[in-house]
Structure formats: C-alpha cells, structure tokens
Design an enzyme around this catalytic site. Structure first.
Site, PDB file in Angstrom:
ATOM      1  N   HIS A  41     -89.644  -8.454  23.500  1.00  0.00           N
ATOM      2  CA  HIS A  41     -90.962  -7.816  23.587  1.00  0.00           C
ATOM      3  C   HIS A  41     -92.050  -8.701  23.011  1.00  0.00           C
ATOM      4  O   HIS A  41     -92.046  -9.014  21.817  1.00  0.00           O
ATOM      5  CB  HIS A  41     -90.941  -6.487  22.831  1.00  0.00           C
ATOM      6  CG  HIS A  41     -92.078  -5.586  23.191  1.00  0.00           C
ATOM      7  ND1 HIS A  41     -92.020  -4.675  24.227  1.00  0.00           N
ATOM      8  CD2 HIS A  41     -93.314  -5.454  22.660  1.00  0.00           C
ATOM      9  CE1 HIS A  41     -93.169  -4.021  24.312  1.00  0.00           C
ATOM     10  NE2 HIS A  41     -93.969  -4.482  23.365  1.00  0.00           N
ATOM     11  N   ASP A  43     -96.481  -9.000  23.482  1.00  0.00           N
ATOM     12  CA  ASP A  43     -97.626  -8.289  24.042  1.00  0.00           C
ATOM     13  C   ASP A  43     -98.788  -9.199  24.445  1.00  0.00           C
ATOM     14  O   ASP A  43     -99.939  -8.735  24.485  1.00  0.00           O
ATOM     15  CB  ASP A  43     -98.120  -7.244  23.047  1.00  0.00           C
ATOM     16  CG  ASP A  43     -97.389  -5.917  23.186  1.00  0.00           C
ATOM     17  OD1 ASP A  43     -97.447  -5.336  24.278  1.00  0.00           O
ATOM     18  OD2 ASP A  43     -96.766  -5.468  22.211  1.00  0.00           O
ATOM     19  N   GLU A 154     -94.053  -0.699  29.189  1.00  0.00           N
ATOM     20  CA  GLU A 154     -93.908  -0.024  27.894  1.00  0.00           C
ATOM     21  C   GLU A 154     -94.488   1.380  27.985  1.00  0.00           C
ATOM     22  O   GLU A 154     -95.618   1.636  27.603  1.00  0.00           O
ATOM     23  CB  GLU A 154     -94.591  -0.827  26.786  1.00  0.00           C
ATOM     24  CG  GLU A 154     -94.253  -0.294  25.405  1.00  0.00           C
ATOM     25  CD  GLU A 154     -94.806  -1.139  24.281  1.00  0.00           C
ATOM     26  OE1 GLU A 154     -94.370  -0.932  23.140  1.00  0.00           O
ATOM     27  OE2 GLU A 154     -95.675  -2.001  24.526  1.00  0.00           O
ATOM     28  N   HIS A 181     -94.223   5.783  25.209  1.00  0.00           N
ATOM     29  CA  HIS A 181     -94.854   5.005  24.151  1.00  0.00           C
ATOM     30  C   HIS A 181     -95.133   5.979  23.008  1.00  0.00           C
ATOM     31  O   HIS A 181     -94.233   6.701  22.584  1.00  0.00           O
ATOM     32  CB  HIS A 181     -96.098   4.268  24.656  1.00  0.00           C
ATOM     33  CG  HIS A 181     -96.603   3.266  23.665  1.00  0.00           C
ATOM     34  ND1 HIS A 181     -97.768   3.461  22.960  1.00  0.00           N
ATOM     35  CD2 HIS A 181     -96.087   2.093  23.236  1.00  0.00           C
ATOM     36  CE1 HIS A 181     -97.949   2.437  22.132  1.00  0.00           C
ATOM     37  NE2 HIS A 181     -96.945   1.586  22.272  1.00  0.00           N
ATOM     38  N   HIS A 222     -89.336   3.622  21.070  1.00  0.00           N
ATOM     39  CA  HIS A 222     -90.426   4.611  21.163  1.00  0.00           C
ATOM     40  C   HIS A 222     -89.966   6.027  21.511  1.00  0.00           C
ATOM     41  O   HIS A 222     -90.787   6.950  21.443  1.00  0.00           O
ATOM     42  CB  HIS A 222     -91.501   4.188  22.165  1.00  0.00           C
ATOM     43  CG  HIS A 222     -92.435   3.145  21.662  1.00  0.00           C
ATOM     44  ND1 HIS A 222     -93.415   3.412  20.719  1.00  0.00           N
ATOM     45  CD2 HIS A 222     -92.551   1.829  21.959  1.00  0.00           C
ATOM     46  CE1 HIS A 222     -94.091   2.293  20.467  1.00  0.00           C
ATOM     47  NE2 HIS A 222     -93.578   1.324  21.186  1.00  0.00           N
ATOM     48  N   HIS A 243     -87.665  -3.414  20.937  1.00  0.00           N
ATOM     49  CA  HIS A 243     -88.266  -3.793  19.652  1.00  0.00           C
ATOM     50  C   HIS A 243     -88.161  -2.624  18.678  1.00  0.00           C
ATOM     51  O   HIS A 243     -89.069  -1.834  18.537  1.00  0.00           O
ATOM     52  CB  HIS A 243     -89.716  -4.273  19.818  1.00  0.00           C
ATOM     53  CG  HIS A 243     -90.655  -3.312  20.486  1.00  0.00           C
ATOM     54  ND1 HIS A 243     -90.393  -2.706  21.693  1.00  0.00           N
ATOM     55  CD2 HIS A 243     -91.880  -2.850  20.109  1.00  0.00           C
ATOM     56  CE1 HIS A 243     -91.410  -1.929  22.021  1.00  0.00           C
ATOM     57  NE2 HIS A 243     -92.319  -1.988  21.080  1.00  0.00           N
ATOM     58  N   ASP A 351     -92.114  -8.362  18.888  1.00  0.00           N
ATOM     59  CA  ASP A 351     -93.360  -7.597  19.041  1.00  0.00           C
ATOM     60  C   ASP A 351     -94.580  -8.421  18.674  1.00  0.00           C
ATOM     61  O   ASP A 351     -95.612  -7.883  18.262  1.00  0.00           O
ATOM     62  CB  ASP A 351     -93.329  -6.288  18.239  1.00  0.00           C
ATOM     63  CG  ASP A 351     -94.320  -5.253  18.778  1.00  0.00           C
ATOM     64  OD1 ASP A 351     -94.861  -5.453  19.880  1.00  0.00           O
ATOM     65  OD2 ASP A 351     -94.560  -4.244  18.086  1.00  0.00           O
TER      66      ASP A 351
END
Length: 418
Positions: A41, A43, A154, A181, A222, A243, A351
C-alpha cells in the site's frame, strides 16, 4: 609465535566451502537482493490529486524531496523513484484511494480518474516503472530491472455497490479492493464506523465470491472484525491485509485480532504490516484519543470561535508531545504475527504518502532495509526475510489467480443490491 587457536583459524579459512555467519546487515541485504520488497500500500496517487490536481505532465517522480509546502502545511512526499530504488522496493501496489465521504457515483468516477493518473505516472516513468497485472508480469518486470506496479482500490464505495462496476475496475487494472475505508458501505461494516450490517450482508458475500471468481484480491484492512470472519467463511482464495498490524500489541480497530490471525493458516492469507505510528505504539494510540477528546472539548467550549480552538490545540500539542514509535515496534508486530499465524503469513504495507509521518528510521521508502536488518538481528533467516519481503505476497497473488483460472466456466454473478 602464533597460538594454536590462531593457527587453527587460519587453516579453517583456507578450507574450500567453509561458510561463516553473515552480519544482520548482510543477511538483510542478501534477502532484499533475492526478493525485493513487495509493498501492499502506497498512496502516491492521492498525493498527485491533492497536491497537483492530477496535472502531472511536468511532474518529476525521480525526486520528490522538494514537495514540502507551507500553505497548507504539508511535508515532502515519502516516495520517488530514487528512494524506491534505495529502499529495495521491487513491487508496489499503488492505492487508487478516494474519500469514503463521497457519494457512490462520484466515488466511482474519481476512482477511474485515480486509475488514470496512476497509469500515466507509470507510463511517464517507463525506464523504472512497469505496469503489472499478474504475478508473471511482476517477475518479468523485476527481470527487466523495473519496479512492478499494481493498483488497489481502497474502499468498496469505489464500485458503487455494483458487481458490474467491480468487474470493470478489474479490467481497468485494479488487483485488490479494500472492502471498506473509514465508513460503512451498504454491504459491509468498517472497523471505524458504528456497525449497521452485523458484518457482511448477503450482497457483500456475493462481492467476495465474484472477487474470487475474477481473481481480484480481497483486502481486509479497514473492515470490522465481524467482516473479517464473515469473509474468511466465504473466501476460497487467500485474503490480504494491505496495511494493518497486530491488535494484541495495539488495540486500534484497524489492526488484526488474534482470532483472525489464527485463521490465516488455513486461508493462506497475508498480513502486510504497516508503519502507521498510531497502529504500532499503544502510547501513540492513547495520545491520539486524548488529543481528539481535547479538540472535542475545545469545540464545545468555544463554539463558533475556531481561532480559540486552534490556539488551545497548539497549547495542548506543546504540552503533550506525541510518543515516538520505532523500527523495533514494527518488528514486534511482525514477531507477534509470526507466533500466531506463522512466517508464511507476513508481508509489508508501509502506507507511505497516506500518513503524515512514519517512525524514526522509516521516514520514507528508503527505510525498508533498516527494518529487515532489525529482523535479522532477531534471528530471522534470509529465507524468512524473503518470505516477508515478497514471497508470501506473491504466493497469495498466485493463489488468487489460480482459483480464478479454475472458475473460467462459471458465469458472472448478477446479484443486485437490495
């Protein structure tokens, strides 16, 4: 005159095939050379949107160390090609995240836009990055000296509660979907929202079946603990946590409880340990909760006076420094998952660029070798480290592909959400 022990040592050194113990640094370096990091993961795509409105024709991804901003205050990005190389990253899942606050039709559109910008970033840096849609394509990219690049959605809001959109996102290149999420979706509960479905709905179970059928990995970061168990009851391919860390060491709802870790042995799934300080350090989690409580108190006390709230928060922050997390705590989470689930069920999901900062020593994507050196100091063998860095995640991906290949004669699921 040399001692007998010195003479024996010299004689031993001269013998062919005699192996000597490597240092922790050498063991880590050898593991990452043989099996470069496959990170679950990152971003960067949402950074491209929030910083540059996805206008990247002139964006230099070779060096992003100059991307800090004063207004709004923002630190430099954690990721660029030079630092990915230094961090021994061989495969990266790029998150095509969009905010969970969006209405579903808007989320679908924005997800497509994020897939577009991720693909454009990869194409614009083709000397170093290569789009990979299968495990074989990952291996081909690595053989060519490229960083294999996959995409993951995500949050289930990205498919608008539609199995047809799910299939089309797969065709566009998304290779995993995090089911939720920060908020519930109409068919599954989030870890950080008030439960409303008691886990997965029947439609949610069909989402899992269809993901398995087409070969899209199911990501349980999540989601609520009940959703984790519901998915494991249905899934016929290994799940991933792209993650997350271990809830036994840090009680955050985003982390994986032992009851779920114990089931990964039979499922074949992989927990990709993350570097989020609030998920690693229990004191940091408590600090976050106390800070949220203070902010809520100030907002109630100074209604309609945001400057008073901001001033109060500055005073609180000055008086209450955030407890530092560390590389050692990341290794502690890996140790715990190894004890409960086993060495075959651990991966890495930093992350980066989805968090404001990471633990000292892991400040950006150059930090992976330091973590693997810490693990080697704890007695992890080169083979162990190779499993954690890449081989476990590759096995899970190949298993998802293999199950999908066995389903080629199965028709698409056509369930509509109620």
């Amino acid at each position: 005159m040399r001692s007998l022990s010195m003479i024996a040592a010299v004689a031993l050194l001269s013998l062919p095939g005699v192996a000597f113990a490597q240092s922790a640094e050498e063991t880590a370096a050898a593991a990452l050379e043989a099996a470069p990091i496959m990170d679950g993961h990152n971003d960067v795509p949402i950074q491209l949107r929030s910083r540059f409105a996805n206008q990247i024709n002139d964006f230099d991804f070779h060096d992003t160390t100059d991307t800090a901003q004063e207004q709004p205050p923002r630190s430099a990005m954690h990721t660029d090609i030079a630092r990915l190389r230094a961090g021994k990253v061989g495969t990266q899942y790029w998150s095509v995240y969009v905010p969970a606050s969006l209405e579903e039709p808007e989320a679908v559109q924005m997800t497509i836009e994020q897939i577009d910008v991720a693909k454009r970033l990869i194409a614009a840096n083709s000397d170093d990055l290569q789009l990979a849609l299968t495990a074989d394509e990952i291996e081909a990219a690595l053989a060519d000296g490229k960083i294999a690049s996959l995409m993951g959605m995500e949050g289930g809001h990205s498919i608008g509660s539609s199995l047809a959109v799910l299939r089309q996102m797969y065709d566009l290149g998304a290779r995993y979907m995090t089911l939720t999420h920060s908020r519930n979706v109409p068919w599954a509960d989030s870890a950080t929202d008030a439960p409303e479905h008691n886990g997965l709905t029947d439609f949610g179970r069909d989402i899992i079946r269809e993901m398995n059928r087409i070969g899209m990995q199911v990501d349980l970061s999540h989601v609520s603990e009940k959703v984790m168990h519901d998915v494991l009851d249905v899934a016929q391919a290994p799940v991933i946590f792209s993650h997350s860390s271990a809830r036994a060491l840090n009680g955050h709802a985003r982390n994986v409880p032992d009851s779920v870790l114990q089931r990964l042995r039979s499922n074949g799934g992989v927990v990709m340990i993350t570097f989020v300080p609030g998920f690693l350090s229990e004191p940091a989690r408590q600090w976050n909760a106390n800070r949220d409580a203070e902010e809520a108190r100030l907002k109630a006390l100074w209604q309609g006076q945001p400057e008073k709230v901001a001033q109060g928060m500055r005073l609180w922050d000055d008086a209450n420094p955030l407890p530092q997390s560390s590389i050692r705590e990341v290794a502690d989470h890996i140790d715990h998952v190894r004890v409960v689930a086993g060495i075959d069920h651990i991966g890495i999901g930093g992350d980066y660029d989805g968090i404001p900062f990471a633990p000292p020593g892991l400040e950006d994507v150059t930090g992976y070798p330091a973590l693997f050196t810490e693990l080697a100091r704890r007695g992890y063998s080169q083979a162990d480290l190779e499993k954690i860095s890449m081989r476990n995640a590759m096995r899970a991906l190949r298993a998802a592909e293999s199950f999908a290949a066995s389903q080629v004669d199965e028709l698409p699921i056509e369930t509509l959400i109620d």
